[in-house]
Motif scaffolding. Sequence first.
Motif, mmCIF file in Angstrom:
data_model
loop_
_atom_site.group_PDB
_atom_site.id
_atom_site.type_symbol
_atom_site.label_atom_id
_atom_site.label_comp_id
_atom_site.label_asym_id
_atom_site.label_seq_id
_atom_site.Cartn_x
_atom_site.Cartn_y
_atom_site.Cartn_z
ATOM 1 N N VAL A 190 -99.313 -7.297 -6.717
ATOM 2 C CA VAL A 190 -98.431 -7.371 -6.592
ATOM 3 C C VAL A 190 -97.943 -7.077 -5.932
ATOM 4 O O VAL A 190 -98.561 -6.006 -4.806
ATOM 5 C CB VAL A 190 -97.639 -6.414 -8.138
ATOM 6 N N GLN A 191 -96.877 -7.861 -5.103
ATOM 7 C CA GLN A 191 -96.025 -7.616 -3.308
ATOM 8 C C GLN A 191 -94.840 -7.034 -4.345
ATOM 9 O O GLN A 191 -93.859 -8.295 -5.101
ATOM 10 C CB GLN A 191 -96.493 -8.391 -2.614
ATOM 11 N N LEU A 192 -94.077 -6.359 -3.309
ATOM 12 C CA LEU A 192 -92.603 -5.947 -3.252
ATOM 13 C C LEU A 192 -92.029 -6.253 -1.678
ATOM 14 O O LEU A 192 -92.399 -5.420 -1.011
ATOM 15 C CB LEU A 192 -91.962 -4.927 -4.461
ATOM 16 N N GLN A 193 -91.317 -7.078 -1.631
ATOM 17 C CA GLN A 193 -90.445 -7.089 0.086
ATOM 18 C C GLN A 193 -89.011 -6.895 -0.328
ATOM 19 O O GLN A 193 -88.126 -7.470 -0.746
ATOM 20 C CB GLN A 193 -91.000 -8.712 0.472
ATOM 21 N N ALA A 194 -89.170 -5.534 0.189
ATOM 22 C CA ALA A 194 -87.609 -5.149 0.014
ATOM 23 C C ALA A 194 -86.868 -5.749 1.681
ATOM 24 O O ALA A 194 -87.495 -5.777 2.884
ATOM 25 C CB ALA A 194 -87.542 -3.798 0.503
ATOM 26 N N SER A 195 -85.537 -5.780 2.054
ATOM 27 C CA SER A 195 -85.246 -6.083 3.094
ATOM 28 C C SER A 195 -83.776 -6.764 2.910
ATOM 29 O O SER A 195 -82.922 -5.704 2.163
ATOM 30 C CB SER A 195 -85.211 -8.055 3.298
ATOM 31 N N GLY A 196 -83.323 -6.518 3.379
ATOM 32 C CA GLY A 196 -81.341 -6.393 4.119
ATOM 33 C C GLY A 196 -80.788 -4.818 4.262
ATOM 34 O O GLY A 196 -79.295 -4.742 4.314
ATOM 35 N N GLY A 197 -81.328 -4.423 4.998
ATOM 36 C CA GLY A 197 -81.013 -2.763 5.860
ATOM 37 C C GLY A 197 -80.250 -2.823 6.373
ATOM 38 O O GLY A 197 -80.844 -4.351 7.255
ATOM 39 N N GLY A 198 -79.350 -1.765 7.374
ATOM 40 C CA GLY A 198 -79.224 -1.860 8.519
ATOM 41 C C GLY A 198 -78.050 -0.925 8.877
ATOM 42 O O GLY A 198 -78.270 0.281 7.548
ATOM 43 N N SER A 199 -77.093 -1.288 9.306
ATOM 44 C CA SER A 199 -76.108 0.055 10.022
ATOM 45 C C SER A 199 -74.609 -0.211 9.977
ATOM 46 O O SER A 199 -74.456 -2.100 10.071
ATOM 47 C CB SER A 199 -76.606 0.064 11.061
#
Length: 128
Positions: A1-10
């Motif tokens: 199982v893999q979870l790939q988070a994205s979309g963070g920023g300032s």
Amino acid sequence: VQLQASGGGSVPPGGSLRISCAASGLALEQYTIAWFRQAPGKEREGVSCISTADGSTYYADSVKGRFAISRDNGENTMYLQMNNLKPNDTGIYYCATDRIYQPRRKSLCLNHNGYDYWGHGTLVTVSS
């Protein structure tokens, strides 16, 4: 199982951001999903979760009315829409899930000890 988070920023205070978490190896639609965050020097805290077994959605009091958790079953991806962001929202945001299909009350749903699978985290910084 893999979870790939994205979309963070300032973003500046009052701004909006949507973070994503794509899963592989299990179908998110079948299990409880959750977002947690950890600010520097603080413990990891539950932000929001969906208790899939009974359809309940929970939010931490600090984000209620500003954040929205959702899930796209076709894309096997979960999201956290964050509006009216505040400096206290700054932290690393983690997605989580597990393979236990059972209803969870809020205190259990937002407890980081209840999850087996975690994404690597995505940094959200709210600052002017």
